[in-house]
Each structure stands twice: as structure tokens, then as C-alpha cells.
Design a protein around this motif. Sequence first.
Motif, short mmCIF file in Angstrom:
data_model
loop_
_atom_site.label_atom_id
_atom_site.label_comp_id
_atom_site.label_asym_id
_atom_site.label_seq_id
_atom_site.Cartn_x
_atom_site.Cartn_y
_atom_site.Cartn_z
N ASN A 1 0.78 -1.23 0.00
CA ASN A 1 0.00 0.00 0.00
C ASN A 1 0.81 1.28 0.00
O ASN A 1 0.39 2.27 -0.60
CB ASN A 1 -0.98 -0.02 1.17
CG ASN A 1 -2.02 -1.10 0.99
OD1 ASN A 1 -2.33 -1.51 -0.12
ND2 ASN A 1 -2.55 -1.59 2.09
N GLU B 1 -7.57 -3.31 2.56
CA GLU B 1 -7.17 -1.89 2.50
C GLU B 1 -6.78 -1.51 1.07
O GLU B 1 -7.13 -0.42 0.60
CB GLU B 1 -6.02 -1.62 3.46
CG GLU B 1 -5.62 -0.15 3.49
CD GLU B 1 -4.42 0.14 4.41
OE1 GLU B 1 -3.95 1.28 4.38
OE2 GLU B 1 -3.96 -0.76 5.15
N THR B 2 -6.10 -2.39 0.39
CA THR B 2 -5.68 -2.12 -0.98
C THR B 2 -6.90 -1.97 -1.88
O THR B 2 -6.94 -1.06 -2.73
CB THR B 2 -4.79 -3.28 -1.50
OG1 THR B 2 -3.71 -3.47 -0.58
CG2 THR B 2 -4.26 -2.99 -2.88
N GLN C 1 -9.80 -0.92 -1.05
CA GLN C 1 -10.39 0.39 -0.77
C GLN C 1 -9.60 1.51 -1.44
O GLN C 1 -10.17 2.42 -2.02
CB GLN C 1 -10.49 0.64 0.74
CG GLN C 1 -11.25 1.91 1.09
CD GLN C 1 -12.71 1.83 0.68
OE1 GLN C 1 -13.46 1.00 1.18
NE2 GLN C 1 -13.13 2.69 -0.24
#
Length: 175
Positions: A61, A95-96, A98
Motif C-alpha cells: 500500500n 485496505e488495498t 479500498q
Amino acid sequence: MSTRPALSAEAQAQLDRELIVAAKANNVPLASELIQRGGNVNAKDAIQDSAFLYAGAEGFNEVLRLTLAAGADVASTNRYGGTALIPASEHGHVETVQILVDAGVPVNHVNNLGWTAMQEAILLNSGGPRQQEVVRLLLAAGADPNIRDAEGRTALQNAERLGFAEIAAMLRGRG
């Protein structure tokens, strides 16, 4: 604003190769330096990986954010004809996913295998909590659960076939 002299084609290609290698190593400081020196975040290697595509696929990220800030082409595709969102979804990098959705990566893109990010999140993983969250994020971003895969199945049909009850329940409400 200082202007750096243009690099020769050979020097630019070398810088771009070094950036891809740094991205693949998740070497944030080096990737940052190479981008600052003019490394092209959209340049691809022999197997069609760019720093952006690889960072997205692997959930790196910090490198991903650097490439986005440097103008990554969010619609670029890998050797499978897929966007960075598709492998990120497959691997359950919540998370990636998103970050990529927020950056505008197309959520309904179909790769050469006939799969969307949602299909890969279901077909190529365990249906566990991370996959459930990925499917939730994709649905919230407007992913179409009715797009059929190369076998003619919807995401719901695949979730049911694989016994992913939680994902199937989410999709039933959206299909």
C-alpha cells in the motif's frame, strides 16, 4: 520549480526497470527516490507488470500510494488483461481494494479469463472474512454481481456453489 534534464531513452528505460524492481521488493524509500528522479509508474516490464499494477496486486500500500500520487493509470491492465483491483480482490487485500476503489479503478472490468474483481474474490479464495469484506467494498463501489463469468455463472451462483453462505447472503440482497 527545477527542471531536470531529459533522460536518454536508454537511461529512462533503466530507471523504469529499477522502479519496477523496487516496487516488487516493496522498497518504499527506493521507489520514492526513483519516482522523484522521473521513474514512470506506468512503465511495464517483460511480463506486463508496472510498479502500480504490482503494488496493487500484492497489497504493497505505501508503494501503491506513491504510484497513485505520481499519476498511475488506474485503468491499466496486467498480462491477464486485469486491473490492479482484480488480484487485490483475489488476495483479500481489504485496505488495498479500498485504495484502488477510491482511486477510480473500474470495479466491473472483466479480465481475459472472464472474471471481474468480485468473481476472483469468490472463485480464487476461501470465502472467509477478508473475502467477505472485499465483496462488501466492491458492492458499495457499484460492482455488478450479475456479470457472468466465462462459465456463464454470476457471483451469487459461484458463492452458492462453493458454499460461501455469508457472501451468498450479501449478494442475494444486491442481485
